[in-house]
Scaffold this active site. Structure first.
Site, short mmCIF file in Angstrom:
data_model
loop_
_atom_site.label_atom_id
_atom_site.label_comp_id
_atom_site.label_asym_id
_atom_site.label_seq_id
_atom_site.Cartn_x
_atom_site.Cartn_y
_atom_site.Cartn_z
N CYS A 5 0.84 -1.20 0.00
CA CYS A 5 0.00 0.00 0.00
C CYS A 5 0.88 1.26 0.00
O CYS A 5 1.57 1.52 -0.97
CB CYS A 5 -0.96 -0.06 1.19
SG CYS A 5 -2.33 1.09 1.04
N HIS A 35 -3.63 -5.37 0.16
CA HIS A 35 -3.17 -5.91 1.45
C HIS A 35 -3.27 -7.44 1.45
O HIS A 35 -4.35 -7.98 1.64
CB HIS A 35 -4.02 -5.34 2.59
CG HIS A 35 -3.79 -3.87 2.80
ND1 HIS A 35 -2.93 -3.39 3.75
CD2 HIS A 35 -4.28 -2.80 2.16
CE1 HIS A 35 -2.91 -2.07 3.70
NE2 HIS A 35 -3.73 -1.68 2.74
N GLU A 46 -2.19 -9.27 3.79
CA GLU A 46 -2.26 -9.73 5.18
C GLU A 46 -3.68 -9.88 5.70
O GLU A 46 -3.89 -10.46 6.75
CB GLU A 46 -1.45 -8.79 6.09
CG GLU A 46 -2.02 -7.39 6.29
CD GLU A 46 -1.67 -6.40 5.18
OE1 GLU A 46 -1.27 -6.86 4.09
OE2 GLU A 46 -1.82 -5.18 5.39
N SER A 64 -14.04 -8.88 32.15
CA SER A 64 -15.38 -8.53 31.68
C SER A 64 -16.21 -9.78 31.47
O SER A 64 -17.43 -9.74 31.45
CB SER A 64 -15.27 -7.77 30.35
OG SER A 64 -14.86 -8.66 29.33
N VAL A 101 -14.10 -13.11 25.82
CA VAL A 101 -13.05 -14.08 25.46
C VAL A 101 -11.68 -13.59 25.94
O VAL A 101 -10.94 -14.34 26.61
CB VAL A 101 -12.99 -14.28 23.92
CG1 VAL A 101 -12.03 -15.40 23.57
CG2 VAL A 101 -14.36 -14.55 23.35
N ASP A 102 -11.34 -12.34 25.65
CA ASP A 102 -9.98 -11.86 25.93
C ASP A 102 -9.65 -11.90 27.41
O ASP A 102 -8.63 -12.45 27.82
CB ASP A 102 -9.79 -10.42 25.43
CG ASP A 102 -10.22 -10.26 23.98
OD1 ASP A 102 -10.22 -11.27 23.26
OD2 ASP A 102 -10.54 -9.13 23.57
N THR A 158 -11.10 -13.49 29.80
CA THR A 158 -11.15 -14.82 30.39
C THR A 158 -9.89 -15.60 30.05
O THR A 158 -9.34 -16.32 30.89
CB THR A 158 -12.41 -15.58 29.90
OG1 THR A 158 -13.54 -14.74 30.07
CG2 THR A 158 -12.61 -16.87 30.66
#
Ligand code: XMP
Length: 597
Positions: free
Chosen positions: A78, A165, A167, A218, A221-222, A224
């Site tokens: 890019c 991109h 990625e 919270s 997922v993160d 925990t």
């Protein structure tokens, strides 16, 4: 270990490139763009990232041009592609046609970079400028309709530039292209998850030293996964979890989280109800960034208060968060990156703690897909690992507010939208509100356009892409579900109140239930619902459904819900008191972000 460097010019996807290279088995490091050529000699390959800047700007982030003469393979992406072309004697011009989102590339010259790719490939673009004249010795390897030099290369120098991109997951053969670049660099594949987990454990122990961790959980997922990881590395007695009910959670979510954690053997988790404190701080605030800053700051205040209420000695504890990488990059966490939105765990109070080394974030370099992989490796149940992501500020950023002051829409914007929509067989109007978007790696805060007409997903995707690419002032397109003829919406004064939260919670519950009922919970990646400060002719509040597909939240496509799922949602939503027209967000990320603010 063989190492590929990413020169960071501030692109939104810089870290994602490093993540992809590591996934392909090669260690990859992000370095400042102005690193000297002599410091680059240790790398086996060099990638130039994207940037929110233009190579035509005088103030653009620079680099040491000798990097291009080390004989090391270089891949420019890019902005990096344009910068390389410009530095090597080519020419870049401001593009007539901006391209955000999906495009098709025709590969017109064989190259080892495209080994294993088809002659025509889907790719993903986000740019305004373009390479008009190639540097001497370079060939065009591939073109799109809007961009002749979408890929260029000089095989003998092993230098390549891609306007798109590779990625992001919306370039389906992107990983093949990066894999080919690794092969061109002749790198050994020595990097894997076990190496990574070991390094993470060592890193956590080093950062904590003799301190214990007081972690915000919270229940998503993160946090925990972070909680589980810390418990495992440091031992349960050295970790204390705190769940803060901020009043912006889903219906009955906090109680369910605590019960769930207990049932799964976590005994070191406390819960605090701070909903009144959050709602008081947010009353009469309409600006999205201000709301985000308030929420993040109150989180830290409540966490510090809870530490003392629990009788824990602050000298023995370090605060912890389950921050992941998109939170950092979108909050302008790297030198040249632009702030798209301030994530709740990146407000000033947190940044100060980070600078003083008083906060630990074990997942800060990971993306959601990696966090899930880690969660599975740590033995967490599938039902938890695959929960839909829910933002820390919760429904607070899904409840758009307004002080009631009129928002004027430029007549040129309205006529531009209408012309494109009518050509495609739709009617359209520009809504007098704004939402956040990300275009060319920069933040936008612009209007959504509402289109009405046939529910044909391909047609809607095309009209949405054309409107957001061509009409300035519009970064999002929504489709009106069962909207009456001559729709008319009025902007009203609306803040974050318990009543509005309840209304949004009702719609959110219906949506979650529908996704489970019709088996779409796992196919849809996330489905925010957003309440707008707009009322219809019957004085009912309008809301948006925002189902998306993604892998790591950096890019996303709007999801196409099944007819029966949508019919169920519409049927149930009609029963919700005060809820009016429903809109379906048909915009990818970019140009829009997933959340509306
Ligand atoms: P956007 O709206 O930036 O969202 O496309 C990308 C992902 O991040 C989530 N999100 C947040 N998560 N704190 C969080 O923990 C935040 O402040 C925040 N803002 C957005 C969003 O739900 C999506 O999954």
């Amino acid at each position: 270990m063989d190492n590929i460097a990413i020169l960071d010019f501030g692109g939104q996807y810089t870290h994602l490139i490093a993540n992809r290279i590591r996934r392909l088995g090669v260690y990859s490091e992000i370095v400042q763009s102005d690193i000297s050529a002599s410091q680059c000699k240790r790398f086996k390959g060099i990638i130039f990232s994207g940037s929110p800047h233009s190579v035509l700007d005088a103030q653009k982030p620079g680099f040491d041009p000798n990097v291009l003469h080390l004989g090391i393979p270089v891949l420019g992406l890019c902005y990096g592609h344009q910068l390389m072309a410009q530095c090597l004697g080519g020419q870049v011009v401001a593009g007539k046609y901006r391209e955000y989102g999906i495009a098709q590339i025709n590969i017109i010259k064989q190259s080892p970079l495209f080994a294993g790719c088809d002659i025509r490939e889907q790719i993903w673009m986000s740019h305004g400028d373009a390479v008009a004249i190639l540097p001497p010795g370079f060939d065009v390897l591939g073109s799109t309709d809007g961009c002749r030099a979408a890929a260029m290369g000089n095989e003998s120098l092993r230098m390549y530039g891609l306007q798109f991109h590779p990625e992001v997951s919306d370039t389906p053969h992107g990983m093949t292209i990066l894999d080919n670049f690794i092969a061109i660099c002749e790198c050994a594949r020595e990097w894997n998850t076990q190496t990574f987990l070991r390094e993470m454990g060592n890193d956590i122990k080093k950062k904590c030293g003799a301190k214990k961790v007081f972690l915000l959980v919270s229940g998503g997922v993160d946090s925990t996964v972070a909680f589980t990881l810390l418990n495992k590395v440091l031992g349960e007695h050295n970790v204390c979890g705190l769940h803060i009910d901020n009043g912006l959670m889903r219906r009955e979510e906090s109680g369910a989280i605590l019960a769930y954690m207990k049932a799964h053997g976590f005994h070191n988790l406390h819960i605090v109800d701070a909903s009144d404190r959050f709602l008081a701080a947010l009353s009469n605030v309409a600006d999205p960034e201000q709301k985000r800053r308030i929420i993040g700051t109150v989180f830290i205040q409540v966490q510090e208060q809870a530490l003392s209420d629990l009788g824990l000695n602050p000298a023995e504890w370090i605060l912890g968060q389950g921050t992941i990488y998109p939170d950092t990059i979108e909050s302008a966490g790297t030198k040249h990156a632009e702030r798209i939105k301030t994530h709740h765990n990146r407000v000033a109070a947190v940044m100060e703690l980070l600078e003083r080394g008083e906060i630990i974030e074990p997942l800060a370099l990971l993306y959601k897909d990696e966090v899930r992989e880690l969660g599975t490796a740590l033995g967490l149940p599938e039902s938890l690992v695959w929960r839909h992501p829910f933002p820390g500020p919760g429904l607070g950023v899904r409840l758009l507010c307004s002080d009631g002051a009129e928002v004027s829409v430029d007549p040129a914007t309205s006529s531009g939208v209408l012309a494109i929509a009518r050509r495609a067989g739709y009617e359209a109007l520009v809504l007098p509100i704004r939402s956040v978007g990300v275009q060319g790696d920069g933040r936008t805060y612009a209007h959504p356009a509402l289109v009405t007409g046939p529910k044909d997903w391909n047609g809607l995707e095309a009209v949405s892409t054309e409107i957001t690419n061509k009409v300035r002032g519009v970064n999002r397109v929504v489709y009106g579900l069962h909207v009456q003829d001559a729709p008319d919406y009025r902007l009203v004064k609306a803040y974050l109140t318990k009543d509005r939260l309840e209304l949004l919670r009702s719609l959110d519950s219906i949506v979650t239930d529908a996704l489970h009922r019709f088996d779409e919970y796992r196919t849809v990646w996330q489905m925010p619902v957003v309440l707008l400060p707009l009322i219809n002719k019957q004085e009912r509040q309008c809301a948006v459904l925002r189902p998306i597909m993604s892998q790591e939240a950096m890019t996303a496509r709007f999801a196409r819900l099944k007819d029966e799922t949508l019919a169920y949602i519409l049927y149930e939503a009609k029963k919700v008191d005060g809820l009016g027209d429903l809109f379906y967000d048909v915009t990818h990320k970019p140009p829009a972000t997933i959340e509306w603010e």
